[in-house]
Design an enzyme around this catalytic site. Structure first.
Site, PDB file in Angstrom:
ATOM      1  N   LYS A  24      30.213  45.066  45.821  1.00  0.00           N
ATOM      2  CA  LYS A  24      29.662  45.532  44.538  1.00  0.00           C
ATOM      3  C   LYS A  24      29.311  44.347  43.633  1.00  0.00           C
ATOM      4  CE  LYS A  24      33.602  45.851  41.610  1.00  0.00           C
ATOM      5  NZ  LYS A  24      34.216  46.270  40.446  1.00  0.00           N
ATOM      6  N   LYS A  47      41.995  41.591  43.286  1.00  0.00           N
ATOM      7  CA  LYS A  47      42.075  40.515  42.283  1.00  0.00           C
ATOM      8  C   LYS A  47      43.276  39.619  42.537  1.00  0.00           C
ATOM      9  CE  LYS A  47      39.669  42.789  38.469  1.00  0.00           C
ATOM     10  NZ  LYS A  47      39.763  43.300  37.112  1.00  0.00           N
ATOM     11  N   LYS A  50      31.416  40.847  37.746  1.00  0.00           N
ATOM     12  CA  LYS A  50      31.481  39.696  36.828  1.00  0.00           C
ATOM     13  C   LYS A  50      32.250  38.554  37.452  1.00  0.00           C
ATOM     14  CE  LYS A  50      32.108  42.666  32.858  1.00  0.00           C
ATOM     15  NZ  LYS A  50      33.175  43.283  32.125  1.00  0.00           N
TER      16      LYS A  50
END
Ligand code: TYM
Length: 370
Positions: A233, A147, A236
């Site tokens: 994966k 992230k 969102k």
């Protein structure tokens, strides 16, 4: 002989008296599930709409565990602000995820559903944990690294600290197991490490302060992959909406996403071929959404081409999501009911959370609040 016989009969009478007393007490004061069942705790960030990864990797599992476990399921709205967020959407997103939990089958009569930010013990325990957690434990977290790359210069301390807050979320409720998808394994390991460290530094050998929980990761559905890249994966935060099917997607949107999803040029469909990640993922989705056994799906699809399989998967996904979507809409139209569920959950969770927090503060040496 006579003395022995009378001794037996006195002890038998005493036993049967105790037994009847026990039956009477349990009938009058039935044990609550939390006293008889093992406990689970889990949660989902209230960022964006839930997708099939969240449903198949986490919520579906919780629904099944409700019969056998005392379930604590919360809405991780403090974690939701570790990435840039819009204050106008934050509260609504919390209600949306709460409605999605219930629509997917979480039963508030059996599970305690609550909001992370409404229980201040989460933030407070996270601070206490911050002061015993080595920085390098956090710097090696895979999710932080992934992230942080996306956020560049704007990475907040909150993003780095995310797993410490998650550890507080978990350890406050002393769960036996934490059911999550595969991507959370490292965070649960960190949680265990923090608990062991605190117990070692501040507990007594025979009296650990914190219970050390286990991760519970399903063998199927724990890693649902992206529709546009079978090696990544489903997430969102993927900028492409085509990469995920959201729980609230309309039939048209589901059809479009599956039509456009990545496939391969090989003939026939098969599970577990490492050179065909998309094929494995799409077959797995079909298996989980249809509820069929793996062997049955392998046999059914072995000779299919993509042109035959894609409409089948589309139809199955639409049929599986339709009842959830209907229930979700009814719940979203009844804010009063959702509020009452969360209020009841918050009250129950607060009692447990505050008890653990007080225990940790005591062993760390704090004075009792006056
Ligand atoms: P979040 O919102 O990212 O994910 C929520 C749950 O969904 C699972 N999941 C997946 N499972 C299979 N395949 C996927 N593609 C997929 N994507 C997501 C996640 O593993 C997770 O179980 N940090 C947590 C939220 C949290 C939490 C906690 C969880 C905060 N505190 C305490 C458990 C206990 C998270 O990843 O949320």
């Amino acid at each position: 002989m006579a003395a022995a016989a009378s001794q037996i009969s006195i002890s038998e009478t005493f036993d049967s008296l105790i037994r009847s007393l026990a039956v009477a007490i349990t009938a009058r004061f039935p044990l609550s599930p939390s006293m008889t069942k093992k406990r689970i705790l889990s949660g989902i960030q209230t960022t964006g709409n839930l997708h099939l990864g969240n449903y198949l990797g986490a919520i579906r599992n919780w629904v099944e565990l409700q019969d056998d476990y005392d379930c604590f399921l919360f809405l991780a709205d403090l974690h939701a602000i570790t990435v840039p967020h819009d204050p106008k959407l934050l509260a609504d997103n919390t209600y949306k995820v709460a409605a999605a939990y219930l629509a997917c089958g979480i039963d508030p009569e059996r599970s305690t559903v609550f909001v992370q930010s409404h229980i201040s013990a989460h933030s407070e325990l996270a601070w206490l944990f911050n002061c015993i957690t080595p920085l390098n434990w956090l710097e090696r977290m895979i999710q932080f690294k992934e992230k942080a790359v996306k956020q560049g210069e704007n990475v907040s301390v909150g993003l780095l600290d995310y797993p410490v807050l998650q550890s507080a979320d978990i350890l406050l409720y002393e769960p036996d197991v934490v059911p999550v998808g595969e991507d959370q394994k490292q965070h649960i390991e960190l949680t265990r490490d923090i608990a062991v460290r605190l117990n070692h530094q501040f507990g007594r050998k025979k009296e650990p302060v914190l219970k050390v929980p286990d991760a519970l990761i399903r063998s199927d559905g724990a890693r649902v992959m992206s529709l546009t890249d079978g090696t990544k994966k489903m997430s969102k935060s993927d900028p492409s909406e085509l990469s995920r099917i959201e729980i609230g997607d309309t039939p048209e949107l589901i059809k479009k996403k599956i039509k456009k999803c990545k496939t391969d040029p090989m003939r026939g469909l098969e599970f577990d071929n490492p050179e065909r990640p998309e094929c494995n993922n799409l077959l797995t989705l079909y298996m989980l959404l249809s509820g069929k056994e793996k062997a049955a799906v392998a046999a059914e699809c072995a000779d299919m081409g993509w042109g035959q399989f894609k409409p089948l998967l589309t139809e199955t996904a639409i049929a599986a999501l339709q009842p959830i979507q209907e229930k979700y809409q009814t719940l979203m139209d009844d804010r009063t009911y959702l509020e009452s569920v969360l209020k009841q959950g918050n009250e129950k969770a607060t009692l447990i959370a505050n008890k653990t927090l007080a225990k940790v503060k005591q062993v760390l040496g704090y004075a009792k609040p006056l």
